[in-house]
Motif scaffolding. Structure first.
Motif, PDB file in Angstrom:
ATOM      1  N   ILE A  37     -76.048 -71.316  53.807  1.00  0.00           N
ATOM      2  CA  ILE A  37     -75.334 -70.125  53.356  1.00  0.00           C
ATOM      3  C   ILE A  37     -75.612 -68.975  54.315  1.00  0.00           C
ATOM      4  N   GLY A  38     -74.585 -68.195  54.591  1.00  0.00           N
ATOM      5  CA  GLY A  38     -74.742 -67.020  55.436  1.00  0.00           C
ATOM      6  C   GLY A  38     -73.609 -66.046  55.163  1.00  0.00           C
ATOM      7  N   PHE A  39     -73.359 -65.179  56.130  1.00  0.00           N
ATOM      8  CA  PHE A  39     -72.351 -64.139  55.942  1.00  0.00           C
ATOM      9  C   PHE A  39     -71.551 -63.932  57.220  1.00  0.00           C
ATOM     10  N   LEU A  70     -70.207 -70.538  53.863  1.00  0.00           N
ATOM     11  CA  LEU A  70     -70.998 -71.769  53.865  1.00  0.00           C
ATOM     12  C   LEU A  70     -70.633 -72.604  55.088  1.00  0.00           C
ATOM     13  N   ILE A  71     -71.622 -72.933  55.911  1.00  0.00           N
ATOM     14  CA  ILE A  71     -71.366 -73.811  57.054  1.00  0.00           C
ATOM     15  C   ILE A  71     -71.139 -75.225  56.525  1.00  0.00           C
ATOM     16  N   VAL A  72     -70.040 -75.837  56.949  1.00  0.00           N
ATOM     17  CA  VAL A  72     -69.683 -77.142  56.388  1.00  0.00           C
ATOM     18  C   VAL A  72     -69.583 -78.227  57.452  1.00  0.00           C
ATOM     19  N   TYR A 106     -69.289 -72.389  64.317  1.00  0.00           N
ATOM     20  CA  TYR A 106     -69.495 -73.001  63.008  1.00  0.00           C
ATOM     21  C   TYR A 106     -68.162 -73.061  62.262  1.00  0.00           C
ATOM     22  N   LEU A 107     -67.941 -74.165  61.578  1.00  0.00           N
ATOM     23  CA  LEU A 107     -66.824 -74.279  60.642  1.00  0.00           C
ATOM     24  C   LEU A 107     -67.368 -73.842  59.290  1.00  0.00           C
ATOM     25  N   VAL A 108     -66.760 -72.808  58.709  1.00  0.00           N
ATOM     26  CA  VAL A 108     -67.298 -72.271  57.460  1.00  0.00           C
ATOM     27  C   VAL A 108     -66.251 -72.253  56.357  1.00  0.00           C
ATOM     28  N   TYR A 109     -66.743 -72.435  55.150  1.00  0.00           N
ATOM     29  CA  TYR A 109     -65.941 -72.229  53.943  1.00  0.00           C
ATOM     30  C   TYR A 109     -66.218 -70.810  53.474  1.00  0.00           C
ATOM     31  N   ILE A 110     -65.165 -70.046  53.206  1.00  0.00           N
ATOM     32  CA  ILE A 110     -65.312 -68.664  52.761  1.00  0.00           C
ATOM     33  C   ILE A 110     -65.445 -68.645  51.238  1.00  0.00           C
ATOM     34  N   TYR A 111     -66.629 -68.294  50.776  1.00  0.00           N
ATOM     35  CA  TYR A 111     -66.843 -68.208  49.332  1.00  0.00           C
ATOM     36  C   TYR A 111     -65.865 -67.200  48.718  1.00  0.00           C
ATOM     37  N   GLY A 112     -65.345 -67.557  47.547  1.00  0.00           N
ATOM     38  CA  GLY A 112     -64.427 -66.670  46.849  1.00  0.00           C
ATOM     39  C   GLY A 112     -62.969 -66.938  47.145  1.00  0.00           C
ATOM     40  N   ASN A 121     -62.731 -71.174  58.048  1.00  0.00           N
ATOM     41  CA  ASN A 121     -62.619 -70.351  59.244  1.00  0.00           C
ATOM     42  C   ASN A 121     -63.635 -70.838  60.269  1.00  0.00           C
ATOM     43  N   PHE A 122     -63.501 -70.328  61.488  1.00  0.00           N
ATOM     44  CA  PHE A 122     -64.463 -70.625  62.543  1.00  0.00           C
ATOM     45  C   PHE A 122     -65.146 -69.331  62.944  1.00  0.00           C
ATOM     46  N   VAL A 123     -66.451 -69.394  63.101  1.00  0.00           N
ATOM     47  CA  VAL A 123     -67.209 -68.202  63.465  1.00  0.00           C
ATOM     48  C   VAL A 123     -68.241 -68.587  64.521  1.00  0.00           C
TER      49      VAL A 123
END
Length: 209
Positions: A37-39, A70-72, A106-112, A121-123
């Motif tokens: 988990i991150g931001f 969340l990094i997935v 990182y491939l991330v899932y955006i909480y909410g 998204n990618f960050v």
């Protein structure tokens, strides 16, 4: 065993072999991040708050918020377009060198998120704020102004509403083991071989375990 069953088994075996090969090629520093988990920084220009097109609004600087994410694992997201197109393009370019692979976004899932087609998204690694760093900076809680809006049932922009939902959703995951944090528990999908097994019609949604 029927021919159809054999084709299904072959499709599954091919998928699993491809998945295992690609994941084995990823450096450990990336795989260790799966489930973390991150931001990520998001901007809110507030345009969606004004429904009156004729109303004159003084331009304002976009507000910035840190959105829980969340990094997935790429194999925990839908095959198309997220993994097979967007992520795979990054992977193909990065795998030319170990250094580039280790530095992949990182491939991330955006909480909410409430849209299955717009929740990933990618960050860059530099722009991903870890939960620990967020806690040290006091960014791991809903901003006071949004908490006040939430409590008073004030009108929220789309970005703000996602942020409120995101902090609530993050709290459900925060005490779980990283391996138990799964975006597809909310948005289910089928792999290609599973879609074929379902027949020629539109894929039936089912939750992956």
């Amino acid at each position: 065993m029927s021919d159809d069953d054999s084709d299904d088994d072959n499709g599954k075996a091919k998928f699993e072999a491809e998945r295992d090969k690609i994941l084995s090629d990823l450096p450990q520093n990336l795989k260790d991040k799966f489930g973390e988990i991150g931001f990520v920084l998001v901007e809110d220009d507030g345009d969606d708050e004004d429904d009156d097109e004729d109303k004159k609004v003084t331009p304002q600087q976009p507000k910035e918020y840190y959105q829980p994410a969340l990094i997935v694992n790429p194999y925990e997201v839908p095959p198309k377009p997220v993994r097979d197109i967007y992520w795979f393009q990054l992977y193909q370019k990065a795998k030319r060198s170990k250094a580039k692979l280790a530095a992949m976004d990182y491939l991330v899932y955006i909480y909410g998120s409430d849209d299955a087609d717009d929740c990933y998204n990618f960050v860059s690694q530099e722009e991903f704020l870890s939960l620990k760093d967020a806690q040290e900076q006091g960014l791991d809680k809903l901003p006071a102004e949004l908490e006040e809006k939430k409590q008073s049932a004030g009108k929220l922009s789309d970005v703000e509403a996602t942020l409120v939902r995101g902090f609530e959703e993050m709290q459900h995951d925060i005490n779980k083991e990283p391996t138990d944090r799964k975006p597809h528990s909310k948005f289910s999908f089928l792999e290609r071989h599973e879609q074929l097994a379902e027949g020629d019609g539109p894929p039936t949604k089912k939750q992956k375990s």
